[in-house]
Design an enzyme around this catalytic site. Structure first.
Site, PDB file in Angstrom:
ATOM      1  N   ARG A 159      -6.945   0.096  17.335  1.00 42.70           N
ATOM      2  CA  ARG A 159      -7.406   0.413  15.993  1.00 42.70           C
ATOM      3  C   ARG A 159      -8.437  -0.684  15.685  1.00 42.70           C
ATOM      4  O   ARG A 159      -9.413  -0.791  16.424  1.00 42.70           O
ATOM      5  CB  ARG A 159      -6.254   0.484  14.983  1.00 42.70           C
ATOM      6  CG  ARG A 159      -6.655   1.295  13.728  1.00 42.70           C
ATOM      7  CD  ARG A 159      -5.537   1.435  12.691  1.00 42.70           C
ATOM      8  NE  ARG A 159      -5.290   0.191  11.961  1.00 42.70           N
ATOM      9  CZ  ARG A 159      -4.392   0.078  10.969  1.00 42.70           C
ATOM     10  NH1 ARG A 159      -3.670   1.131  10.600  1.00 42.70           N
ATOM     11  NH2 ARG A 159      -4.219  -1.065  10.348  1.00 42.70           N
TER      12      ARG A 159
ATOM     13  N   LYS B 255       0.817  -1.226   0.000  1.00 41.76           N
ATOM     14  CA  LYS B 255       0.000   0.000   0.000  1.00 41.76           C
ATOM     15  C   LYS B 255       0.843   1.265   0.000  1.00 41.76           C
ATOM     16  O   LYS B 255       0.450   2.267  -0.582  1.00 41.76           O
ATOM     17  CB  LYS B 255      -0.930   0.009   1.208  1.00 41.76           C
ATOM     18  CG  LYS B 255      -0.204   0.151   2.534  1.00 41.76           C
ATOM     19  CD  LYS B 255      -1.166   0.054   3.707  1.00 41.76           C
ATOM     20  CE  LYS B 255      -0.433   0.308   5.003  1.00 41.76           C
ATOM     21  NZ  LYS B 255      -0.984  -0.454   6.124  1.00 41.76           N
TER      22      LYS B 255
END
Ligand SMILES: *Cc1c(COP(=O)(O)O)cnc(C)c1O
Length: 354
Positions: free
Chosen positions: A129, A36
């Site tokens: 998260r 990514k």
């Protein structure tokens, strides 16, 4: 020659991948190559594959779609949006998940396409998260998943040091292994993947402290930059400069270090403050906040200082430099995780492969 440009040394990327894959394999750990940070550029992915990664991982389905031609299994790293489940089951063989509502939709989408979709269920070990936080809820999710069509629960995983900065340690990763045992006893399900985090888990591999049973790590930053942020430590036998930034100077002038006139707001709504260092030699590079944050790059010339930046301009203090920078000179910077991410996202920055 076009500037600004990121120069990518493919041999160094392959070397970094090889070293990390060797290190992990010695500990019975497979490497997911995370793509990514460089927007899944195929030339770089190819080197990662030559270096021995077993799975391609990306947080964006757009990137995985472009990597369709590579035969390796593909893992979607960011929890899928319900609105994208059709594309997820088409372009990703597996995904990380934490919400049963989404998993139900993945099941429907996979059934419609007549494919099976693999899932690694995320457990929040305290970084806060993604991941299921409550153990009972985790077990309920497992129980429902077993009954869903076209879904294979292949493992559990965790992500640390991303939001809360919580370090991977023997103790928190051991919880994953314990959970696997609980699931095996309760549901007779033998999970084959225990995904123990990102580059920040590598220090445990290096010291031999990674709990036995953790058999997958998802590595991006360490492959690209030969280090990881949580400890900032360089990884033995890897390159930190596989990617560098080169910019062109468009102005060099002697100017005072404090602006003249009444100070209002800068272009980003902040009130700037200045230290009076007298007249300084200042250079402007043709790159700006739209491409990269000034705090995420480091001049190769140790005597050069970054003063600041605006949307399209990066201002440098070159007073102490031995080299005589002039208009047209090229300046080199080394990169951090955040700058690799934004430079690849900016279409104004050329990507040059060496
Ligand atoms: C980005 C990401 C990774 C890779 O992290 P690095 O620090 O670049 O190694 C791994 N897992 C998930 C879920 C991610 O989002």
């Amino acid at each position: 020659m076009c500037y600004p440009r990121v120069e990518i040394n493919l041999v160094k990327i392959r070397n970094n991948t090889k070293k990390l894959v060797e290190l992990c394999n010695e500990n019975n750990i497979d490497v997911v190559g995370v793509t990514k940070v460089f927007c899944g550029k195929t030339k770089i992915v190819r080197e990662m594959i030559k270096g021995g990664i077993r799975v391609i991982g990306d947080s964006r389905i757009e990137n995985l779609k472009r990597l369709k031609r590579f035969k390796l299994p593909k893992l979607l790293l960011r929890l899928p949006m319900i609105s994208e489940v059709d594309e997820v089951v088409e372009y990703a063989d597996m995904s990380l998940n934490s919400e049963i509502a989404t998993i139900r939709q993945l099941s429907k989408a996979a059934k419609k396409k007549d494919v099976r979709h693999k899932i690694i269920l995320m457990v929040d070990l305290g970084d806060l998260r993604e991941g299921i936080f409550d153990v009972e809820e985790l077990l309920e999710t497992v129980e429902i998943m077993i009954s869903l069509d076209n879904i294979d629960l292949i493992g559990i995983g965790t992500n640390l040091t991303c939001y809360g900065g919580i370090l991977p340690e023997k103790e928190n990763l051991q919880q994953l292994i314990d959970l696997k045992q609980v699931i095996r006893k309760k549901y007779k399900l033998n999970l084959r993947v225990l995904s123990g985090g990102n580059s920040s888990s590598l220090h445990l591999v290096e010291t031999g402290d990674i709990p036995t049973g953790i058999n997958q790590l998802r590595l991006g930053e360490s492959i690209i930059l030969g280090r990881e942020t949580a400890f900032g430590k360089e990884i033995t036998d890897t390159y930190q400069d596989a990617m560098i930034l080169k910019c062109e100077i468009i102005e060099v002038q002697n100017k005072p270090s404090i602006p003249i006139g009444t100070i209002g707001m800068d272009a980003f709504g902040n009130k700037p403050s200045f230290e009076d260092k007298g007249i300084r030699r200042r250079a402007i590079c043709a790159i700006g906040k739209q491409d990269v944050s000034a705090s995420e790059i480091l001049p190769e010339d140790g005597n050069m200082k970054i003063i600041g930046s605006s949307s399209d301009h990066l201002i440098l203090d070159v007073t102490e430099c031995n080299e005589d920078y002039t208009v047209g000179s090229i300046v080199t910077f080394t990169l951090k995780y955040g700058s690799v991410l934004s430079l690849f996202t900016s279409e104004y920055v050329k990507k040059v492969y060496l």
